[in-house]
Design a protein around this motif. Structure first.
Motif, PDB file in Angstrom:
ATOM      1  N   ASP A 131      89.549  40.705 -28.379  1.00 52.24           N
ATOM      2  CA  ASP A 131      90.250  39.630 -29.077  1.00 52.24           C
ATOM      3  C   ASP A 131      90.961  38.685 -28.117  1.00 52.24           C
ATOM      4  O   ASP A 131      91.704  37.799 -28.550  1.00 52.24           O
ATOM      5  N   GLY A 132      90.752  38.864 -26.811  1.00 52.98           N
ATOM      6  CA  GLY A 132      91.293  37.938 -25.832  1.00 52.98           C
ATOM      7  C   GLY A 132      92.571  38.377 -25.164  1.00 52.98           C
ATOM      8  O   GLY A 132      93.095  37.642 -24.318  1.00 52.98           O
ATOM      9  N   ARG A 133      93.082  39.536 -25.448  1.00 57.75           N
ATOM     10  CA  ARG A 133      94.322  40.000 -24.834  1.00 57.75           C
ATOM     11  C   ARG A 133      94.042  40.707 -23.514  1.00 57.75           C
ATOM     12  O   ARG A 133      93.024  41.384 -23.353  1.00 57.75           O
ATOM     13  N   LEU A 134      94.952  40.554 -22.590  1.00 56.40           N
ATOM     14  CA  LEU A 134      94.866  41.197 -21.285  1.00 56.40           C
ATOM     15  C   LEU A 134      96.212  41.840 -20.991  1.00 56.40           C
ATOM     16  O   LEU A 134      97.243  41.172 -20.974  1.00 56.40           O
ATOM     17  N   ASN A 135      96.206  43.153 -20.773  1.00 57.55           N
ATOM     18  CA  ASN A 135      97.414  43.907 -20.446  1.00 57.55           C
ATOM     19  C   ASN A 135      97.293  44.453 -19.029  1.00 57.55           C
ATOM     20  O   ASN A 135      96.235  44.975 -18.640  1.00 57.55           O
ATOM     21  N   ALA A 136      98.363  44.348 -18.273  1.00 56.22           N
ATOM     22  CA  ALA A 136      98.358  44.812 -16.888  1.00 56.22           C
ATOM     23  C   ALA A 136      99.692  45.463 -16.573  1.00 56.22           C
ATOM     24  O   ALA A 136     100.755  45.004 -17.034  1.00 56.22           O
ATOM     25  N   ARG A 137      99.633  46.533 -15.796  1.00 61.36           N
ATOM     26  CA  ARG A 137     100.828  47.240 -15.340  1.00 61.36           C
ATOM     27  C   ARG A 137     100.678  47.548 -13.861  1.00 61.36           C
ATOM     28  O   ARG A 137      99.613  47.983 -13.415  1.00 61.36           O
ATOM     29  N   VAL A 138     101.754  47.345 -13.113  1.00 57.92           N
ATOM     30  CA  VAL A 138     101.773  47.610 -11.677  1.00 57.92           C
ATOM     31  C   VAL A 138     103.038  48.379 -11.362  1.00 57.92           C
ATOM     32  O   VAL A 138     104.134  48.024 -11.835  1.00 57.92           O
ATOM     33  N   LYS A 139     102.899  49.445 -10.585  1.00 57.04           N
ATOM     34  CA  LYS A 139     104.040  50.203 -10.099  1.00 57.04           C
ATOM     35  C   LYS A 139     103.834  50.460  -8.612  1.00 57.04           C
ATOM     36  O   LYS A 139     102.860  51.090  -8.207  1.00 57.04           O
ATOM     37  N   CYS A 140     104.749  49.941  -7.804  1.00 61.10           N
ATOM     38  CA  CYS A 140     104.609  50.025  -6.352  1.00 61.10           C
ATOM     39  C   CYS A 140     105.918  50.515  -5.751  1.00 61.10           C
ATOM     40  O   CYS A 140     106.994  49.966  -6.052  1.00 61.10           O
ATOM     41  N   ASP A 141     105.842  51.542  -4.919  1.00 56.72           N
ATOM     42  CA  ASP A 141     107.014  52.065  -4.217  1.00 56.72           C
ATOM     43  C   ASP A 141     107.202  51.267  -2.931  1.00 56.72           C
ATOM     44  O   ASP A 141     106.473  51.462  -1.944  1.00 56.72           O
ATOM     45  N   LEU A 142     108.182  50.355  -2.934  1.00 59.58           N
ATOM     46  CA  LEU A 142     108.445  49.555  -1.743  1.00 59.58           C
ATOM     47  C   LEU A 142     109.094  50.381  -0.642  1.00 59.58           C
ATOM     48  O   LEU A 142     108.902  50.107   0.542  1.00 59.58           O
ATOM     49  N   SER A 143     109.861  51.397  -1.032  1.00 54.98           N
ATOM     50  CA  SER A 143     110.485  52.325  -0.088  1.00 54.98           C
ATOM     51  C   SER A 143     110.687  53.645  -0.807  1.00 54.98           C
ATOM     52  O   SER A 143     110.243  53.828  -1.938  1.00 54.98           O
ATOM     53  N   ASP A 144     111.362  54.577  -0.160  1.00 50.66           N
ATOM     54  CA  ASP A 144     111.612  55.870  -0.794  1.00 50.66           C
ATOM     55  C   ASP A 144     112.527  55.746  -2.008  1.00 50.66           C
ATOM     56  O   ASP A 144     112.477  56.593  -2.909  1.00 50.66           O
ATOM     57  N   ASN A 145     113.368  54.720  -2.043  1.00 49.66           N
ATOM     58  CA  ASN A 145     114.330  54.567  -3.129  1.00 49.66           C
ATOM     59  C   ASN A 145     114.082  53.353  -4.008  1.00 49.66           C
ATOM     60  O   ASN A 145     114.597  53.301  -5.128  1.00 49.66           O
TER      61      ASN A 145
END
Length: 309
Positions: A131-145
Motif C-alpha cells: 500500500d506504499g508504506r515504508l517502515n525503517a528502524r535503526v539501532k547503533c551503539d556509538l559507544s559503550d554507553n
C-alpha cells in the motif's frame, strides 16, 4: 565390653550438672554465633534501571498483545547469522477513525517484505508494504554507553510521514534519553535508581507545531516476584500497573488509568502463560472487552498465531 581405667596424675574436680530449666533454654535459644546479620545495601553500587519508556514492559506484554482481525501469515528466512528476510501476508479488516462513537471497519489486504540485519552493535530493520508504506528502524551503539535509535514511517499521503531520533545514554545507576522528531517535537527523560528495587524518573516534551508541552513523573518498584509502576503527567493522565509473577512461566497483570480532562476511567486484567513451544496471553477490561492471543512456534521462522477480541 570391659571398663576403661584412666591413669591420670590427678582427677579433675567434679562439675555439677546444670539445672533442668537451663538445659531447656539452651535447646530453644540459638547460639549467638549463628545470629543472622542484616544484609547491608551498597548505595554506591545500585543496579541500572530499565529505560523510562519501558517501565511498564511486563504489564504491556500481557495487556497489550498485537491483536488483529483476519488472517496473517509470517515467514522469516535466515540467509546467514546476521542477515535475514521476512514475508508477511495479511487479509482482514482495519478500523478507521470516525466522528461518531461507532467503530467503522473496512476490508483490507496487503503483502509486506522485510529485511533484517542484526549485529551486536548495529541493527537495521526495514519493511515495505504494497500500500506504499515504508517502515525503517535503526539501532547503533556509538559507544559503550551511548546508543542512537531511528524510527521512520514514510507514506504516500502528505503530512502522515513520521520520523524520530533517540539518543540513549546508559549510566551506572541511571538512564537518560533525548528525542527529536518531526512536527518540531523535542523530548527528554531521566530515570534514577534510588534503592536496589525502586527507581524514579521524569520526562518533558515540547510539540512545536501544536504549541503543546508536558511534564511527567514515574516510579517503578520491582522484585523477583512482582513489578509495580505509577505514572502522572501534566496532560491529566494517571496510570498504575501491577504484575505478579506466579512462576517462571505464569504471570498476572492489571492496570488502571484515569484521565483528569475527560473523567474517563479504564482498568484491565490480563495473564501471560509461556508453554514449551507456544505463548498464551489474554485480558479483560472494564469496557467488557475480552481478548486472547496465542502464538505457537511450528518451525524455525514459522509461527502460528490466533487472535480473538
Amino acid at each position: 565390653m570391659g571398663s576403661s581405667v584412666s591413669h591420670a596424675a590427678a582427677s579433675p574436680p567434679s562439675i555439677p550438672p546444670p539445672p533442668p530449666h537451663a538445659v531447656g533454654l539452651a535447646g530453644v535459644l540459638p547460639p549467638k554465633s549463628e545470629e543472622k546479620s542484616e544484609k547491608k545495601v551498597d548505595w554506591l553500587n545500585l543496579p541500572c534501571p530499565v529505560p523510562f519508556e519501558e517501565i511498564q514492559r511486563e504489564a504491556l506484554m500481557s495487556l497489550k498483545p498485537e491483536l488483529f482481525e483476519g488472517l496473517r501469515f509470517d515467514f522469516t528466512k535466515g540467509l546467514n547469522q546476521k542477515f535475514s528476510l521476512s514475508h508477511s501476508v495479511f487479509m482482514g479488516s482495519m478500523e478507521v477513525p470516525s466522528q461518531s462513537s461507532d467503530t467503522i471497519k473496512v476490508p483490507t489486504a496487503h503483502y509486506e517484505f522485510g529485511a533484517n540485519f542484526l549485529d551486536p552493535k548495529l541493527m537495521l530493520v526495514g519493511r515495505v508494504l504494497t500500500d506504499g508504506r515504508l517502515n525503517a528502524r535503526v539501532k547503533c551503539d556509538l559507544s559503550d554507553n551511548l546508543t542512537l535509535k531511528i524510527n521512520a514511517q514514510l507514506t504516500n499521503e502528505p503530512h502522515y510521514s513520521q520520523g524520530m531520533f533517540n539518543f540513549d545514554y546508559k549510566g551506572k545507576d541511571y538512564r537518560s534519553q533525548f528525542q527529536i522528531g518531526n512536527n518540531a517535537f523535542y523530548g527528554a527523560n531521566y530515570i534514577q535508581s534510588v534503592s536496589p528495587h525502586l527507581s524514579l524518573g521524569s520526562e518533558v516534551f515540547w510539540l512545536g507545531h501544536q504549541r503543546k508541552s508536558g511534564v511527567g513523573f514515574a516510579a517503578r518498584y520491582d522484585t523477583d516476584k512482582m513489578v509495580a509502576t505509577g505514572q502522572v503527567a501534566s496532560t491529566g493522565i494517571v496510570a498504575l500497573s501491577y504484575v505478579q509473577k506466579v512462576s517462571e512461566k505464569v504471570s498476572l497483570a492489571s492496570d488502571f488509568m484515569y484521565n483528569l480532562m475527560t473523567r474517563d476511567v479504564t482498568s484491565s486484567f490480563g495473564y501471560d502463560y509461556i508453554l514449551r513451544q507456544c505463548r498464551l496471553r489474554g485480558k479483560i477490561d472494564s469496557a467488557g472487552c475480552v481478548a486472547a492471543y496465542l502464538e505457537e512456534r511450528l518451525n524455525m521462522g514459522v509461527n502460528f498465531i490466533l487472535s480473538a477480541e
